[in-house]
Design a protein around this motif. Structure first.
Motif, mmCIF file in Angstrom:
data_model
loop_
_atom_site.group_PDB
_atom_site.id
_atom_site.type_symbol
_atom_site.label_atom_id
_atom_site.label_comp_id
_atom_site.label_asym_id
_atom_site.label_seq_id
_atom_site.Cartn_x
_atom_site.Cartn_y
_atom_site.Cartn_z
ATOM 1 N N UNK A 188 13.013 -3.827 -1.248
ATOM 2 C CA UNK A 188 13.120 -3.144 0.047
ATOM 3 C C UNK A 188 12.719 -1.678 -0.074
ATOM 4 N N UNK A 189 13.171 -1.027 -1.154
ATOM 5 C CA UNK A 189 12.797 0.367 -1.366
ATOM 6 C C UNK A 189 11.305 0.492 -1.627
ATOM 7 N N UNK A 190 10.723 -0.479 -2.316
ATOM 8 C CA UNK A 190 9.289 -0.465 -2.603
ATOM 9 C C UNK A 190 8.484 -0.551 -1.316
ATOM 10 N N UNK A 191 8.886 -1.469 -0.448
ATOM 11 C CA UNK A 191 8.174 -1.612 0.831
ATOM 12 C C UNK A 191 8.363 -0.374 1.696
ATOM 13 N N UNK A 192 9.577 0.173 1.696
ATOM 14 C CA UNK A 192 9.848 1.366 2.508
ATOM 15 C C UNK A 192 8.985 2.538 2.068
ATOM 16 N N UNK A 193 8.804 2.708 0.760
ATOM 17 C CA UNK A 193 7.962 3.802 0.267
ATOM 18 C C UNK A 193 6.535 3.646 0.779
ATOM 19 N N UNK A 194 6.016 2.431 0.733
ATOM 20 C CA UNK A 194 4.655 2.194 1.226
ATOM 21 C C UNK A 194 4.579 2.380 2.740
ATOM 22 N N UNK A 195 5.606 1.945 3.452
ATOM 23 C CA UNK A 195 5.619 2.116 4.909
ATOM 24 C C UNK A 195 5.633 3.600 5.283
ATOM 25 N N UNK A 196 6.389 4.399 4.536
ATOM 26 C CA UNK A 196 6.421 5.847 4.803
ATOM 27 C C UNK A 196 5.054 6.463 4.560
ATOM 28 N N UNK A 197 4.371 6.007 3.512
ATOM 29 C CA UNK A 197 3.036 6.531 3.220
ATOM 30 C C UNK A 197 2.080 6.228 4.363
ATOM 31 N N UNK A 198 2.141 5.016 4.893
ATOM 32 C CA UNK A 198 1.264 4.632 6.005
ATOM 33 C C UNK A 198 1.615 5.418 7.268
ATOM 34 N N UNK A 199 2.900 5.607 7.498
ATOM 35 C CA UNK A 199 3.322 6.364 8.677
ATOM 36 C C UNK A 199 2.834 7.812 8.608
ATOM 37 N N UNK A 200 2.852 8.394 7.410
ATOM 38 C CA UNK A 200 2.396 9.768 7.235
ATOM 39 C C UNK A 200 0.885 9.890 7.354
ATOM 40 N N UNK A 201 0.158 8.862 6.886
ATOM 41 C CA UNK A 201 -1.314 8.918 6.892
ATOM 42 C C UNK A 201 -1.861 7.552 7.271
ATOM 43 N N UNK A 202 -1.897 7.246 8.563
ATOM 44 C CA UNK A 202 -2.334 5.912 9.002
ATOM 45 C C UNK A 202 -3.753 5.554 8.574
ATOM 46 N N UNK A 203 -4.585 6.558 8.335
ATOM 47 C CA UNK A 203 -5.949 6.285 7.921
ATOM 48 C C UNK A 203 -6.153 6.253 6.425
ATOM 49 N N UNK A 204 -5.072 6.309 5.667
ATOM 50 C CA UNK A 204 -5.150 6.358 4.203
ATOM 51 C C UNK A 204 -5.253 4.933 3.662
ATOM 52 N N UNK A 205 -6.418 4.568 3.150
ATOM 53 C CA UNK A 205 -6.674 3.201 2.706
ATOM 54 C C UNK A 205 -5.751 2.775 1.563
ATOM 55 N N UNK A 206 -5.590 3.559 0.481
ATOM 56 C CA UNK A 206 -4.687 3.123 -0.599
ATOM 57 C C UNK A 206 -3.253 2.892 -0.125
ATOM 58 N N UNK A 207 -2.793 3.674 0.857
ATOM 59 C CA UNK A 207 -1.439 3.474 1.365
ATOM 60 C C UNK A 207 -1.314 2.109 2.032
ATOM 61 N N UNK A 208 -2.294 1.765 2.841
ATOM 62 C CA UNK A 208 -2.232 0.459 3.511
ATOM 63 C C UNK A 208 -2.406 -0.693 2.522
#
Length: 582
Positions: A188-208
């Motif tokens: 859950x923490x792993x997914x949350x970290x990735x979700x926060x990255x996407x929320x901060x930078x929606x156009x960031x390919x590695x985050x998605x």
């Protein structure tokens, strides 16, 4: 002009590299000799994964402005990513000589040290970064990477969490944190970290891409598809997104990907894995469509592309295997039971059923599955590389390091599993380190294993043999020799389990597994598809389906494609095989 450059820089910071590229093209059209636009154009190309294409932009920017330090740093970073570490080192030394306070250059020098396997140089450079900016994330991110390479997973995770704490808006820190959290059994923490990255930078390919992989690992396939499709909206033809999407989508869904995959293939160069990834995607799509010729063609090209990047050294592999076996013979010393929870090493060839076996074991309340752990291999690597003895002190050091690398385990846990397949090479170390260690060896028809590996794009260089059919046969023969040696050296301590028996009689196999651990059998062990939680391997989708026998003997349908592999198998090492099939 300055406003346009500022806008492009903001696009880069937000991970919107297509916008940065468009603005750079516009700027260069107005002024072909503007080094700032050249630099941004290079950043945009690299941000979209085209590092080779970004290189000349940085080189031209420096030709126009030799003291343009940002461009030189970007050039060095690109050279590091392309594996040209000697050239990168030259540029970085020039930067640090000119400005010893350049933390970015020191950070890249640390990466050069790590790429060369020079941990001393890497640590010295990392220490400079941390000392220069103790309140910033970059030093902790680098140290985490170095700790991870040396097997200190918990230390690496602590540094990553510190980096994210210092800079909550640092997208790179959140992406880097996501996978170690998953490996530490904190999905859950792993997914949350990735979700926060996407929320901060929606156009960031590695985050998605990171978020999509966490979703796949947790069985959320439809949500993962949405993320991969979003990547393709941001960066049409992005190879990893196309490859992964092809693996989890239906034939009808995948048919729509063909034009984009073919277009991306035309644009891909040979400097990275893009061609291999795209051919793997097209092979999957061809298989779904029943196109056997297309399936074989794309697989052959995919593996050839990867083999060029990661060639296999058969001689070095043979020497290492023989040296490992020579360390441990019959009557080898071993220590008593260790403290706390005992390890269960589930090993064998990759794609031999190790993930399925771990899921069966993990369904027992006294067994906690930890997936493929890198700590044992990392802890033993210095000892193996320097040919140091695995004496009582070394064994104690290994046990201590392995215990410290474990995540927190639930109360009542008696065993944890480590299903790193390549641990079959380390059996001598693992069984002499503690008497309560269990080894479960999965053995599967090598032709079915070869077919499965030939279709898979495997992470890292440890499995580079899988991209060449003759190399694969050589490694499989080494594996068979090693397992015969370990059985002779440690009689009765290794449970052999045939994949074919496992899928034919899941309940019977689960009884054998429970007995090997000295545990009472529980019915849940016979339904691993219902017990599978987070799965960090290629088996994520398969494990969530009821156990079946459809893959047994599947190699016969592709015998012609596998002919070089089959011809390379040593029948003396594989007596159970039908000799007419070899």
């Amino acid at each position: 002009m300055q406003n346009d450059i500022s806008q492009a820089q903001r696009a880069v910071q937000g991970g919107d590299f297509r916008t940065a590229q468009r603005l750079a093209r516009k700027g260069l059209k107005a002024d072909k000799a503007h080094p700032g636009w050249m630099n941004i154009a290079g950043i945009a190309e690299c941000g979209m994964g085209r590092h080779k294409a970004g290189l000349p932009h940085f080189q031209l920017a420096l030709k126009l402005a030799p003291d343009f330090h940002d461009a030189r740093r970007n050039l060095a970073q690109t050279l590091v990513l392309l594996g040209r570490t000697d050239e990168a080192d030259m540029h970085l030394r020039r930067l640090t000589d000119a400005n010893p306070q350049d933390a970015g250059a020191w950070a890249l020098l640390a990466q050069v040290g790590m790429a060369r396997g020079d941990d001393v140089a890497a640590k010295a450079a990392v220490d400079r970064v941390v000392a220069l900016y103790p309140g910033q994330a970059r030093g902790y991110l680098l140290r985490a990477r170095l700790l991870g390479q040396t097997g200190d997973e918990m230390g690496a995770l602590a540094d990553l969490e510190r980096a994210a704490e210092l800079e909550p808006g640092n997208v790179e820190a959140l992406i880097a944190l996501s996978l170690p959290l998953a490996r530490a059994d904190r999905p859950d923490a792993a997914r949350t970290a990735a979700e926060r990255a996407v929320a901060l930078a929606p156009g960031h390919v590695p985050a998605r891409l990171a978020l999509a992989m966490r979703l796949v690992e947790q069985g959320q396939t439809e949500a993962a598809k949405e993320q991969y499709r979003a990547v393709l909206e941001i960066a049409p033809g992005q190879p990893e997104a196309l490859e992964q999407l092809a693996q989890i989508s239906s034939g009808a869904e995948n048919a729509a990907l063909i034009p984009q995959a073919l277009a991306a293939l035309k644009a891909a160069d040979d400097s990275g894995p893009a061609k291999g990834q795209l051919h793997f995607a097209l092979a999957r799509i061809a298989a779904q469509a029943g196109d056997e010729d297309g399936f074989a063609k794309h697989l052959t090209r995919a593996n050839a592309a990867m083999a060029r990047l990661m060639p296999y050294d058969a001689g070095a592999d043979t020497r290492l295997s023989e040296a490992l076996m020579a360390r441990f013979g019959p009557g080898a010393d071993f220590d008593g039971s260790g403290d706390g929870v005992a390890p269960v090493y589930v090993l064998g060839l990759p794609r031999s059923g190790t993930s399925l076996t771990e899921a069966m074991l993990g369904a027992h309340p006294a067994v906690h599955p930890l997936g493929e752990r890198i700590a044992p291999g990392r802890l033993l690597a210095p000892l193996i590389n320097s040919n140091l003895p695995f004496d009582e002190q070394a064994r104690a050091t290994f046990r201590k390091g392995e215990a410290e690398s474990l995540p927190a385990l639930p109360d009542g846990t008696r065993f944890y599993t480590d299903k790193m397949p390549e641990n079959y090479r380390l059996v001598g170390f693992l069984l002499t380190a503690r008497a309560d260690a269990r080894v479960i060896h999965l053995r599967r028809d090598p032709r079915d294993v070869a077919l499965s590996l030939w279709q898979a794009h495997l992470a890292g260089s440890a499995l580079n043999y899988a991209y060449d059919l003759r190399a694969m046969a050589h490694r499989f023969n080494l594996y068979a020799r090693m397992m015969a040696h370990w059985h002779a050296a440690f009689p009765g301590r290794i449970l052999d389990l045939a994949y074919e028996d496992l899928v034919a009689d899941v309940e019977g196999a689960s009884h054998r597994l429970a007995a090997h651990l000295g545990l009472d059998w529980v019915p849940e062990m016979a339904r691993p598809d219902q017990a599978a939680g987070q799965v960090l391997t290629l088996s994520a989708n398969q494990l969530r389906q009821p156990v079946h026998t459809r893959s047994v003997g599947k190699w016969r349908k592709h015998e012609a494609m596998l002919a070089p592999f089959i011809a390379g198998l040593d029948p003396r090492l594989w007596p159970e095989l039908d000799q007419t099939g070899i």
